[in-house]
Design a protein around this motif. Structure first.
Motif, PDB file in Angstrom:
ATOM      1  N   ASN A 211       0.842  -1.188   0.000  1.00 51.42           N
ATOM      2  CA  ASN A 211       0.000   0.000   0.000  1.00 51.42           C
ATOM      3  C   ASN A 211       0.884   1.246   0.000  1.00 51.42           C
ATOM      4  OD1 ASN A 211      -2.146   1.742   0.151  1.00 51.42           O
ATOM      5  ND2 ASN A 211      -2.475   1.466   2.352  1.00 51.42           N
ATOM      6  N   ALA A 212       1.187   1.735  -1.197  1.00 52.05           N
ATOM      7  CA  ALA A 212       2.044   2.907  -1.349  1.00 52.05           C
ATOM      8  C   ALA A 212       1.670   3.597  -2.658  1.00 52.05           C
ATOM      9  CB  ALA A 212       3.518   2.500  -1.372  1.00 52.05           C
ATOM     10  N   PRO A 213       1.956   4.908  -2.788  1.00 49.30           N
ATOM     11  CA  PRO A 213       1.620   5.609  -4.031  1.00 49.30           C
ATOM     12  C   PRO A 213       2.479   5.159  -5.213  1.00 49.30           C
ATOM     13  CG  PRO A 213       2.857   7.039  -2.570  1.00 49.30           C
ATOM     14  CD  PRO A 213       2.510   5.818  -1.773  1.00 49.30           C
ATOM     15  N   HIS A 214       3.609   4.532  -4.927  1.00 42.05           N
ATOM     16  CA  HIS A 214       4.489   4.017  -5.965  1.00 42.05           C
ATOM     17  C   HIS A 214       4.442   2.489  -5.912  1.00 42.05           C
ATOM     18  CE1 HIS A 214       6.619   4.546  -2.155  1.00 42.05           C
ATOM     19  NE2 HIS A 214       7.240   3.417  -2.476  1.00 42.05           N
ATOM     20  N   TYR A 215       5.118   1.842  -6.841  1.00 40.57           N
ATOM     21  CA  TYR A 215       5.163   0.375  -6.838  1.00 40.57           C
ATOM     22  C   TYR A 215       6.222  -0.085  -5.848  1.00 40.57           C
ATOM     23  CZ  TYR A 215       2.006   0.058 -10.777  1.00 40.57           C
ATOM     24  OH  TYR A 215       0.899   0.126 -11.576  1.00 40.57           O
ATOM     25  N   GLN A 216       5.748  -0.684  -4.767  1.00 47.59           N
ATOM     26  CA  GLN A 216       6.649  -1.181  -3.724  1.00 47.59           C
ATOM     27  C   GLN A 216       6.253  -2.606  -3.364  1.00 47.59           C
ATOM     28  OE1 GLN A 216       8.093   1.407  -0.603  1.00 47.59           O
ATOM     29  NE2 GLN A 216       7.331  -0.021   0.946  1.00 47.59           N
ATOM     30  N   HIS A 217       7.240  -3.480  -3.207  1.00 48.01           N
ATOM     31  CA  HIS A 217       6.983  -4.899  -2.977  1.00 48.01           C
ATOM     32  C   HIS A 217       7.906  -5.415  -1.871  1.00 48.01           C
ATOM     33  CE1 HIS A 217       4.734  -4.880  -6.783  1.00 48.01           C
ATOM     34  NE2 HIS A 217       5.709  -4.073  -7.186  1.00 48.01           N
ATOM     35  N   SER A 218       7.284  -5.995  -0.842  1.00 50.90           N
ATOM     36  CA  SER A 218       8.050  -6.536   0.278  1.00 50.90           C
ATOM     37  C   SER A 218       8.103  -8.056   0.254  1.00 50.90           C
ATOM     38  CB  SER A 218       7.435  -6.071   1.608  1.00 50.90           C
ATOM     39  OG  SER A 218       7.388  -4.661   1.651  1.00 50.90           O
ATOM     40  N   GLN A 219       7.366  -8.676  -0.644  1.00 53.37           N
ATOM     41  CA  GLN A 219       7.407 -10.121  -0.790  1.00 53.37           C
ATOM     42  C   GLN A 219       7.066 -10.500  -2.225  1.00 53.37           C
ATOM     43  OE1 GLN A 219       3.688 -10.421   2.010  1.00 53.37           O
ATOM     44  NE2 GLN A 219       3.906 -12.401   1.006  1.00 53.37           N
ATOM     45  N   VAL A 220       7.343 -11.754  -2.563  1.00 51.02           N
ATOM     46  CA  VAL A 220       7.093 -12.223  -3.922  1.00 51.02           C
ATOM     47  C   VAL A 220       5.593 -12.368  -4.152  1.00 51.02           C
ATOM     48  CG1 VAL A 220       7.413 -14.156  -5.519  1.00 51.02           C
ATOM     49  CG2 VAL A 220       9.311 -13.414  -4.063  1.00 51.02           C
ATOM     50  N   GLY A 221       5.134 -11.862  -5.282  1.00 51.10           N
ATOM     51  CA  GLY A 221       3.726 -11.996  -5.638  1.00 51.10           C
ATOM     52  C   GLY A 221       3.567 -12.686  -6.979  1.00 51.10           C
ATOM     53  N   TYR A 222       2.314 -12.784  -7.433  1.00 51.61           N
ATOM     54  CA  TYR A 222       2.013 -13.524  -8.662  1.00 51.61           C
ATOM     55  C   TYR A 222       0.971 -12.753  -9.471  1.00 51.61           C
ATOM     56  CZ  TYR A 222       3.912 -17.001  -5.473  1.00 51.61           C
ATOM     57  OH  TYR A 222       4.692 -17.646  -4.560  1.00 51.61           O
ATOM     58  N   ASN A 223       0.947 -13.017 -10.757  1.00 52.11           N
ATOM     59  CA  ASN A 223      -0.059 -12.431 -11.630  1.00 52.11           C
ATOM     60  C   ASN A 223      -1.181 -13.453 -11.806  1.00 52.11           C
ATOM     61  OD1 ASN A 223      -1.425 -10.815 -13.430  1.00 52.11           O
ATOM     62  ND2 ASN A 223      -0.090 -11.278 -15.155  1.00 52.11           N
ATOM     63  N   TYR A 224      -1.991 -13.638 -10.779  1.00 49.76           N
ATOM     64  CA  TYR A 224      -2.956 -14.730 -10.715  1.00 49.76           C
ATOM     65  C   TYR A 224      -4.415 -14.271 -10.695  1.00 49.76           C
ATOM     66  CZ  TYR A 224       0.408 -18.534  -9.625  1.00 49.76           C
ATOM     67  OH  TYR A 224       1.402 -19.485  -9.665  1.00 49.76           O
ATOM     68  N   ARG A 225      -4.674 -12.982 -10.828  1.00 49.79           N
ATOM     69  CA  ARG A 225      -6.056 -12.515 -10.714  1.00 49.79           C
ATOM     70  C   ARG A 225      -6.806 -12.767 -12.020  1.00 49.79           C
ATOM     71  NH1 ARG A 225      -9.992 -11.806  -7.424  1.00 49.79           N
ATOM     72  NH2 ARG A 225     -10.331  -9.785  -6.429  1.00 49.79           N
ATOM     73  N   MET A 226      -8.111 -13.039 -11.909  1.00 52.65           N
ATOM     74  CA  MET A 226      -8.963 -13.218 -13.086  1.00 52.65           C
ATOM     75  C   MET A 226      -9.282 -11.867 -13.711  1.00 52.65           C
ATOM     76  SD  MET A 226     -12.719 -15.024 -13.432  1.00 52.65           S
ATOM     77  CE  MET A 226     -12.102 -16.694 -13.239  1.00 52.65           C
ATOM     78  N   SER A 227      -9.385 -11.828 -15.053  1.00 55.64           N
ATOM     79  CA  SER A 227      -9.715 -10.583 -15.732  1.00 55.64           C
ATOM     80  C   SER A 227     -11.213 -10.299 -15.659  1.00 55.64           C
ATOM     81  CB  SER A 227      -9.275 -10.638 -17.199  1.00 55.64           C
ATOM     82  OG  SER A 227     -10.237 -11.322 -17.982  1.00 55.64           O
ATOM     83  N   ASN A 228     -11.558  -9.047 -15.830  1.00 50.07           N
ATOM     84  CA  ASN A 228     -12.954  -8.635 -15.790  1.00 50.07           C
ATOM     85  C   ASN A 228     -13.756  -9.229 -16.941  1.00 50.07           C
ATOM     86  OD1 ASN A 228     -14.912  -6.929 -14.364  1.00 50.07           O
ATOM     87  ND2 ASN A 228     -15.009  -5.782 -16.278  1.00 50.07           N
ATOM     88  N   VAL A 229     -13.104  -9.462 -18.083  1.00 53.21           N
ATOM     89  CA  VAL A 229     -13.792 -10.048 -19.238  1.00 53.21           C
ATOM     90  C   VAL A 229     -14.168 -11.506 -18.949  1.00 53.21           C
ATOM     91  CG1 VAL A 229     -13.582 -10.692 -21.663  1.00 53.21           C
ATOM     92  CG2 VAL A 229     -12.654  -8.512 -20.876  1.00 53.21           C
ATOM     93  N   LEU A 230     -13.199 -12.291 -18.478  1.00 52.84           N
ATOM     94  CA  LEU A 230     -13.481 -13.697 -18.185  1.00 52.84           C
ATOM     95  C   LEU A 230     -14.488 -13.830 -17.043  1.00 52.84           C
ATOM     96  CD1 LEU A 230     -10.043 -15.512 -18.563  1.00 52.84           C
ATOM     97  CD2 LEU A 230     -11.761 -14.937 -20.273  1.00 52.84           C
ATOM     98  N   ALA A 231     -14.414 -12.926 -16.083  1.00 57.36           N
ATOM     99  CA  ALA A 231     -15.387 -12.968 -14.984  1.00 57.36           C
ATOM    100  C   ALA A 231     -16.799 -12.724 -15.498  1.00 57.36           C
ATOM    101  CB  ALA A 231     -15.024 -11.942 -13.912  1.00 57.36           C
ATOM    102  N   GLY A 232     -16.918 -11.946 -16.576  1.00 57.02           N
ATOM    103  CA  GLY A 232     -18.233 -11.746 -17.189  1.00 57.02           C
ATOM    104  C   GLY A 232     -18.784 -13.051 -17.728  1.00 57.02           C
TER     105      GLY A 232
END
Length: 363
Positions: A211-232
């Motif tokens: 949670n920061a105004p810039h891109y800040q990362h304290s741990q490894v993450g993933y690109n795992y979220r579903m897109s809004n189109v597929l959720a439709g």
């Protein structure tokens, strides 16, 4: 497709909500929550495999740990264990549901503990839509204080004692892959009763951005979220889920009524209190040779069928890992066949399949 998928996808385009997140994602998650009930929280993800990966990580699985996994399943149940650098320990099935055997599960836990390695989690699967022995598996897990990842990839619409699958584990997972009972073309979901776990899953699935105004990362993450189109697409599919379950169960009933009088054909019946969505209609034959005769006869007519899952402990990538087996899953693999089971099959399609099978059985 059968609900209002097109409308919801067009809505995404019209409002320019194409990228991940957006109204369809939230409403798809809500639709799943409303269907499963049991006060679950849902995070829509890119795949069911991603959901297992995140689920195991959220349960604290890391490099060097051991995770107990049902052997009779698809490799996606076990692969995420490897992603985390952990060791899969495979447990064989029982005959009443074809799922993880509670007796072997307990034996495996006791043995691993005696070797100085208490397992960190259990991956239990509702195979082909048939719930596993929920109470018995939970009793073993609670005895040793080991959390359960409930793999319901094939079991949306299935229930145990009137309660929907994916709500029994410490974390549940769903799949919306193209072959599942409903689909978003590709997609999955993590299911939990813990709001904090859901929020952590969403955080990790969106590259763990702090949670920061810039891109800040304290741990490894993933690109795992579903897109809004597929959720439709998913929103529209949820509208017809009950119809899909009814269609799959009707397929099974047709096969069973047509073939039940042949001693060479055996079906997996629902134990009392179990409700299967019958994602796939499966049969057992007395021998491998009979199974192959049927499979090849169908293939000759351009009808695809497929052997039951080859157990994980027999797979080249996993055969070196510990396993606690009785031979049941290997026998199921040798004797079992998945018949055509699509929700759009009509009576003529089913009769064509049955006619070919009967012809081979009566030669």
């Amino acid at each position: 497709m059968g609900g209002h998928e097109q409308k919801y996808v067009e809505e995404a385009f019209r409002t320019n909500w194409i990228a991940p997140l957006g109204p369809n994602v939230n409403l798809f998650e809500q639709a799943i929550q409303d269907y499963i009930k049991q006060d679950v929280q849902v995070a829509a993800l890119s795949t069911g495999t991603a959901a297992i990966h995140l689920g195991l990580e959220l349960l604290g699985v890391s490099k060097g740990d051991e995770v107990l996994c049902q052997s009779f399943t698809f490799s996606a149940s076990a692969n995420p264990i490897m992603y985390l650098g952990a060791t899969p320990v495979f447990v064989d099935s029982e005959t009443s549901t074809w799922n993880m055997c509670p007796i072997l599960l307990r034996e495996a836990i006791v043995d691993r503990i005696s070797k100085g390695k208490k397992p960190k989690a259990i991956v239990a699967v509702h195979l082909y839509g048939m719930p596993y022995q929920v109470m018995e598996i939970r009793a073993v897990a609670d005895e040793f204080d080991i959390p359960i990842v409930e793999d319901s990839a094939e079991a949306l619409g299935s229930a145990y004692q009137g309660i929907n699958c994916s709500s029994f584990g410490d974390i549940g997972i769903l799949s919306f892959n193209g072959n599942k009972i409903i689909t978003t073309s590709g997609g999955g979901a993590l299911v939990t009763k813990n709001e904090n776990i859901k929020q952590k899953a969403v955080f990790l699935a969106t590259q763990a951005r702090d949670n920061a105004p810039h891109y800040q990362h304290s741990q490894v993450g993933y690109n795992y979220r579903m897109s809004n189109v597929l959720a439709g697409i998913g929103r529209g599919q949820m509208e017809v889920l009950d119809e899909r379950v009814a269609a799959r169960r009707s397929n099974f009933d047709f096969y069973k009524s047509s073939l039940d009088n042949f001693e060479e054909i055996e079906f997996l019946n629902e134990p009392a209190g179990f409700f299967s969505n019958r994602w796939l209609s499966c049969i057992l034959t007395p021998t491998y040779e009979i199974r192959e005769t049927i499979r090849l006869a169908l293939l000759e007519e351009d009808i695809e069928s497929r052997p039951l899952w080859k157990p994980m402990h027999c797979q080249p990538i996993f055969e070196k890992f510990p396993n606690y087996v009785s031979g049941i899953s290997e026998e199921l693999f040798q004797r079992g066949l998945c018949l055509p089971s699509g929700s759009n099959l009509n009576t003529a399609d089913l009769e064509r399949v049955v006619t070919i099978i009967i012809k081979e059985l009566t030669r």
